[in-house]
Write a protein that holds these residues in place. Structure first.
Motif, PDB file in Angstrom:
ATOM      1  N   ASP A 216       0.862  -1.189   0.000  1.00 59.60           N
ATOM      2  CA  ASP A 216       0.000   0.000   0.000  1.00 59.60           C
ATOM      3  C   ASP A 216       0.892   1.231   0.000  1.00 59.60           C
ATOM      4  OD1 ASP A 216      -2.014   1.830   0.184  1.00 59.60           O
ATOM      5  OD2 ASP A 216      -2.687   1.251   2.200  1.00 59.60           O
ATOM      6  N   ASP A 217       1.165   1.746  -1.176  1.00 59.91           N
ATOM      7  CA  ASP A 217       2.094   2.860  -1.350  1.00 59.91           C
ATOM      8  C   ASP A 217       1.614   4.087  -0.574  1.00 59.91           C
ATOM      9  OD1 ASP A 217       4.083   4.528  -2.213  1.00 59.91           O
ATOM     10  OD2 ASP A 217       3.334   4.723  -4.265  1.00 59.91           O
ATOM     11  N   GLY A 218       2.382   4.460   0.449  1.00 63.26           N
ATOM     12  CA  GLY A 218       2.047   5.630   1.248  1.00 63.26           C
ATOM     13  C   GLY A 218       0.761   5.504   2.042  1.00 63.26           C
ATOM     14  N   LYS A 220      -2.094   4.968   0.862  1.00 63.71           N
ATOM     15  CA  LYS A 220      -3.177   5.659   0.144  1.00 63.71           C
ATOM     16  C   LYS A 220      -4.446   4.821   0.073  1.00 63.71           C
ATOM     17  CE  LYS A 220      -0.052   8.313  -2.896  1.00 63.71           C
ATOM     18  NZ  LYS A 220       1.217   7.648  -2.533  1.00 63.71           N
ATOM     19  N   ALA A 223      -6.145   4.886   3.445  1.00 58.60           N
ATOM     20  CA  ALA A 223      -6.695   6.216   3.726  1.00 58.60           C
ATOM     21  C   ALA A 223      -8.064   6.410   3.101  1.00 58.60           C
ATOM     22  CB  ALA A 223      -5.730   7.295   3.232  1.00 58.60           C
ATOM     23  N   ARG A 224      -8.358   5.663   2.029  1.00 55.67           N
ATOM     24  CA  ARG A 224      -9.658   5.796   1.362  1.00 55.67           C
ATOM     25  C   ARG A 224     -10.730   4.916   2.007  1.00 55.67           C
ATOM     26  NH1 ARG A 224      -6.551   5.135  -3.453  1.00 55.67           N
ATOM     27  NH2 ARG A 224      -7.598   3.148  -3.913  1.00 55.67           N
ATOM     28  N   ASN A 301       5.109   4.536   5.631  1.00 55.87           N
ATOM     29  CA  ASN A 301       3.656   4.589   5.466  1.00 55.87           C
ATOM     30  C   ASN A 301       3.087   5.584   6.470  1.00 55.87           C
ATOM     31  OD1 ASN A 301       0.861   4.112   5.642  1.00 55.87           O
ATOM     32  ND2 ASN A 301       1.059   1.955   5.166  1.00 55.87           N
TER      33      ASN A 301
END
Length: 368
Positions: A216-218, A220, A223-224, A301
């Motif tokens: 999960d890149d960063g 992101k 976060a959604r 992350n």
């Protein structure tokens, strides 16, 4: 002081970290260059096949053939050593030792008075022949033979770095790899260490399954999404969390079953919350640290780091804030441990792995 190259390949199968340090196994006199070398897709396929074979075997019956994976490991680790030598402007004759962790393909923690078992594949003798440098390998077996967990092993290096850096204690050092583990450094007691639960492993597996991406890149995706409390509570019922430390995990001890019905984003959010909650529970059981330093890929992350802050009530800092090299920390640790093996010094303690006594774990393979 010895010049030593440490090598680490984690359970995420993403690549090899290699680092040169000059050390006597007590202090680090000099930090040399380091390199991170990614595995190719074909390399990862071969290594994942080795993991799958090991899981199917389960320490029962004839040992599977890991020859293809060991050839990949010898080739890639040899190249990683050469890259560090080139960066340092040194020849192999300038290096005293290599600390070679190998690739963990299966780990079974001790249970009910029975010793655990662990398997890190990687041919130390072949790597010694390929590089012309003596290789210290098989760091975990002796600890497990003494009743220990065989992990975590970077703890005493964290302690040495903290002393050398003059850091305030109590200090918590958290590693967020495939599995999370914590080192607790008090001012008046031996270091404590144990695995806290999954870190990136479940999140990575979820992302690979749901969006075809290896991680999960960063943060992101998480976060959604929204945390599914029922799934989170189900994850927290795993028997591991009822065990007292020292304790250890295999990356594959947990499954994605509790989040299987969730959307990609909600599953990522729930698994991220799971890592944060279990890390926080472990740290809070130890006390309130003056600082919480974080190494491993998970420190990149921000969503996970914020979740740990909220759950633990303490601000996590990437280890770089203390002047440490986060991407090379574990490779450095195995270089430092190699020096300790050469000097017959302990590489683990009863308080860090649960072994019956301090253990010097590791074997030395000579080039010829």
């Amino acid at each position: 002081m010895k010049r030593i190259i440490g090598l680490m390949s984690g359970t995420s199968l993403d690549g090899i970290d290699a680092a040169l340090i000059e050390t006597d196994g007590e202090r680090v006199n000099r930090f040399g260059p380091g390199e991170t070398q990614s595995y190719s897709a074909s390399d990862r396929d071969v290594l994942q096949d080795a993991v799958d074979r090991a899981l199917a075997w389960g320490f029962d019956g004839a040992v599977p053939d890991f020859g293809a994976a060991e050839r990949v490991l010898t080739l890639r680790h040899g190249l990683a050593v050469q890259r560090v030598l080139d960066a340092a402007g040194l020849a192999n004759t300038d290096i005293d030792l290599i600390g070679f962790h190998g690739q963990t393909v299966l780990h079974r923690a001790p249970q009910a008075g029975c010793n655990g078992q662990t398997l890190q594949i990687g041919d130390g003798a072949a790597l010694a022949r390929a590089t012309g440098i003596a290789v210290v390998h098989d760091f975990r077996s002796a600890d497990m033979a003494a009743g220990g967990q065989g992990a975590p092993l970077a703890t005493l290096y964290h302690d040495a770095l903290a002393r050398q850096s003059g850091l305030e204690r109590p200090l918590a050092v958290l590693n967020l790899g495939g599995v999370a583990n914590v080192t607790w450094l008090a001012s008046d007691a031996d270091p404590i260490a144990f695995d806290t639960g999954p870190a990136n492993g479940l999140i990575d597996a979820w992302c690979q399954r749901m969006i075809g991406q290896p991680y999960d890149d960063g943060g992101k995706l998480a976060a959604r999404g929204a945390v599914d409390q029922a799934a989170l509570e189900r994850l927290l019922t795993h028997a591991f969390f009822q065990q007292a430390p020292p304790k250890s995990l295999d990356r594959w001890d947990f499954t994605l079953d509790p989040v299987r019905s969730l959307s990609a984003a909600d599953g990522a959010a729930t698994l991220t919350a799971f890592t944060a909650r279990t890390v926080a529970d472990a740290i809070n059981a130890l006390g309130r640290p003056a600082r919480l330093l974080v190494g491993g890929g998970g420190r990149h992350n921000p969503v996970l780091m914020a979740a740990i802050c909220d759950a633990a009530g303490v601000m996590p800092e990437a280890v770089e804030a203390a002047g440490w090299r986060g991407d090379l920390l574990e490779a450095e640790a195995f270089a430092w441990l190699a020096a300790r093996v050469a000097e017959n010094l302990p590489t683990s303690l009863p308080s860090t792995t649960g072994a019956r006594e301090p253990v010097c774990g590791g074997r030395i393979a000579r080039p010829n």
